[in-house]
Scaffold this motif. Structure first.
Motif, PDB file in Angstrom:
ATOM      1  N   ILE A   8      10.638  11.043  -8.645  1.00  9.51           N
ATOM      2  CA  ILE A   8       9.767  12.156  -9.033  1.00  9.51           C
ATOM      3  C   ILE A   8       8.330  11.675  -9.216  1.00  9.51           C
ATOM      4  O   ILE A   8       7.383  12.294  -8.730  1.00  9.51           O
ATOM      5  CB  ILE A   8      10.299  12.843 -10.309  1.00  9.51           C
ATOM      6  N   ASP A   9       8.167  10.546  -9.905  1.00  8.11           N
ATOM      7  CA  ASP A   9       6.814  10.024 -10.134  1.00  8.11           C
ATOM      8  C   ASP A   9       6.158   9.557  -8.835  1.00  8.11           C
ATOM      9  O   ASP A   9       4.958   9.745  -8.638  1.00  8.11           O
ATOM     10  CB  ASP A   9       6.828   8.904 -11.174  1.00  8.11           C
ATOM     11  N   ARG A  14       2.104  10.529  -4.802  1.00  4.72           N
ATOM     12  CA  ARG A  14       2.145  10.221  -3.371  1.00  4.72           C
ATOM     13  C   ARG A  14       0.765  10.299  -2.704  1.00  4.72           C
ATOM     14  O   ARG A  14       0.348   9.367  -2.020  1.00  4.72           O
ATOM     15  CB  ARG A  14       3.121  11.156  -2.683  1.00  4.72           C
ATOM     16  N   ASP A  15       0.060  11.407  -2.873  1.00  2.00           N
ATOM     17  CA  ASP A  15      -1.248  11.552  -2.228  1.00  2.00           C
ATOM     18  C   ASP A  15      -2.228  10.487  -2.703  1.00  2.00           C
ATOM     19  O   ASP A  15      -2.979   9.921  -1.901  1.00  2.00           O
ATOM     20  CB  ASP A  15      -1.832  12.948  -2.487  1.00  2.00           C
ATOM     21  N   ARG A  16      -2.213  10.213  -3.979  1.00  2.00           N
ATOM     22  CA  ARG A  16      -3.116   9.201  -4.540  1.00  2.00           C
ATOM     23  C   ARG A  16      -2.789   7.814  -3.975  1.00  2.00           C
ATOM     24  O   ARG A  16      -3.688   7.049  -3.628  1.00  2.00           O
ATOM     25  CB  ARG A  16      -2.992   9.207  -6.061  1.00  2.00           C
ATOM     26  N   ASP A  51       8.342   7.484   1.996  1.00  3.45           N
ATOM     27  CA  ASP A  51       9.518   8.260   2.409  1.00  3.45           C
ATOM     28  C   ASP A  51      10.792   7.467   2.145  1.00  3.45           C
ATOM     29  O   ASP A  51      11.770   8.000   1.623  1.00  3.45           O
ATOM     30  CB  ASP A  51       9.457   8.616   3.896  1.00  3.45           C
ATOM     31  N   LEU A  52      10.763   6.222   2.516  1.00  2.12           N
ATOM     32  CA  LEU A  52      11.926   5.361   2.312  1.00  2.12           C
ATOM     33  C   LEU A  52      12.252   5.219   0.832  1.00  2.12           C
ATOM     34  O   LEU A  52      13.411   5.331   0.425  1.00  2.12           O
ATOM     35  CB  LEU A  52      11.658   3.987   2.931  1.00  2.12           C
ATOM     36  N   LEU A  53      11.242   5.011   0.011  1.00  6.79           N
ATOM     37  CA  LEU A  53      11.468   4.865  -1.424  1.00  6.79           C
ATOM     38  C   LEU A  53      11.950   6.171  -2.064  1.00  6.79           C
ATOM     39  O   LEU A  53      12.860   6.165  -2.886  1.00  6.79           O
ATOM     40  CB  LEU A  53      10.193   4.394  -2.124  1.00  6.79           C
ATOM     41  N   GLU A  54      11.336   7.282  -1.681  1.00 13.37           N
ATOM     42  CA  GLU A  54      11.660   8.563  -2.305  1.00 13.37           C
ATOM     43  C   GLU A  54      12.976   9.154  -1.816  1.00 13.37           C
ATOM     44  O   GLU A  54      13.742   9.693  -2.597  1.00 13.37           O
ATOM     45  CB  GLU A  54      10.555   9.591  -2.028  1.00 13.37           C
ATOM     46  N   VAL A  96       1.454   0.929  -5.438  1.00 18.08           N
ATOM     47  CA  VAL A  96       2.543   1.841  -5.810  1.00 18.08           C
ATOM     48  C   VAL A  96       2.845   1.749  -7.294  1.00 18.08           C
ATOM     49  O   VAL A  96       2.939   2.766  -7.991  1.00 18.08           O
ATOM     50  CB  VAL A  96       3.812   1.548  -4.981  1.00 18.08           C
ATOM     51  N   THR A  97       2.988   0.541  -7.795  1.00 17.04           N
ATOM     52  CA  THR A  97       3.430   0.374  -9.183  1.00 17.04           C
ATOM     53  C   THR A  97       2.333   0.645 -10.200  1.00 17.04           C
ATOM     54  O   THR A  97       2.631   0.816 -11.379  1.00 17.04           O
ATOM     55  CB  THR A  97       4.021  -1.033  -9.408  1.00 17.04           C
TER      56      THR A  97
END
Length: 128
Positions: A8-9, A14-16, A51-54, A96-97
Motif C-alpha cells: 500500500i505504501d 509510486r509517483d514520487r 510493479d514486481l514489488l507491489e 524506495v526505502t
C-alpha cells in the motif's frame, strides 16, 4: 511476498519514487546509448521494479532472476557490469526505502538482497 502495508505504501509513493528515479538516473551512464533517453529507460526500470514489488511474487527466485537478467542486459558498461548493476540496485533501494518505515524497509531489503546475490552469481558464471 511483501506485506499488505508495504505494498500500500509503495503504491502511495509510486509517483514520487518514479520521478526521483528518473531524475537521479537520467544523467547516469547506466542506460545511455540504448537508443532512448536514459530518463525514459530509468522510468521503465523503476516502473517494472515497483510493479514486481507491489503485485508480483517479489521473493520468487525465478521472478527475481528474470528481472535481474533484464536489468543486467540494460546496463551499458560491459566491462563494469557487476559494479554498475550493484550501484544501481543500491541507489534505487535507497530511493524506495526513503518513504517506508523500518519494518517495511526490511521487507523490501529481502528483494534487493536476492537481486544482488543473483547478480553476483551471474557475474561469477560469466567470468569464471
Amino acid at each position: 511476498m511483501l506485506s499488505d502495508k508495504t505494498r500500500i505504501d509503495l503504491g502511495k509513493f509510486r509517483d514520487r519514487i518514479n520521478r526521483a528515479a528518473a531524475s537521479e538516473f537520467r544523467t547516469a551512464s547506466y542506460f545511455q546509448g540504448k537508443g532512448q533517453p536514459a530518463e525514459q529507460i530509468a522510468l521503465a526500470v523503476s516502473e517494472g521494479l515497483l510493479d514486481l514489488l507491489e503485485e508480483g511474487p517479489s521473493r520468487d527466485p525465478n521472478t527475481v532472476r528474470l528481472y535481474c537478467d533484464w536489468l543486467y542486459n540494460l546496463i551499458r558498461k560491459e566491462s563494469k557490469k557487476i559494479d554498475t548493476t550493484m550501484d544501481f540496485l543500491d541507489r534505487y533501494e535507497a530511493l524506495v526505502t526513503r518513504h517506508l518505515t523500518n519494518v517495511e524497509d526490511a521487507d523490501v531489503d529481502v528483494f534487493f538482497e536476492m537481486c544482488r546475490e543473483y547478480v553476483r552469481r551471474k557475474h561469477g558464471q560469466i567470468s569464471g
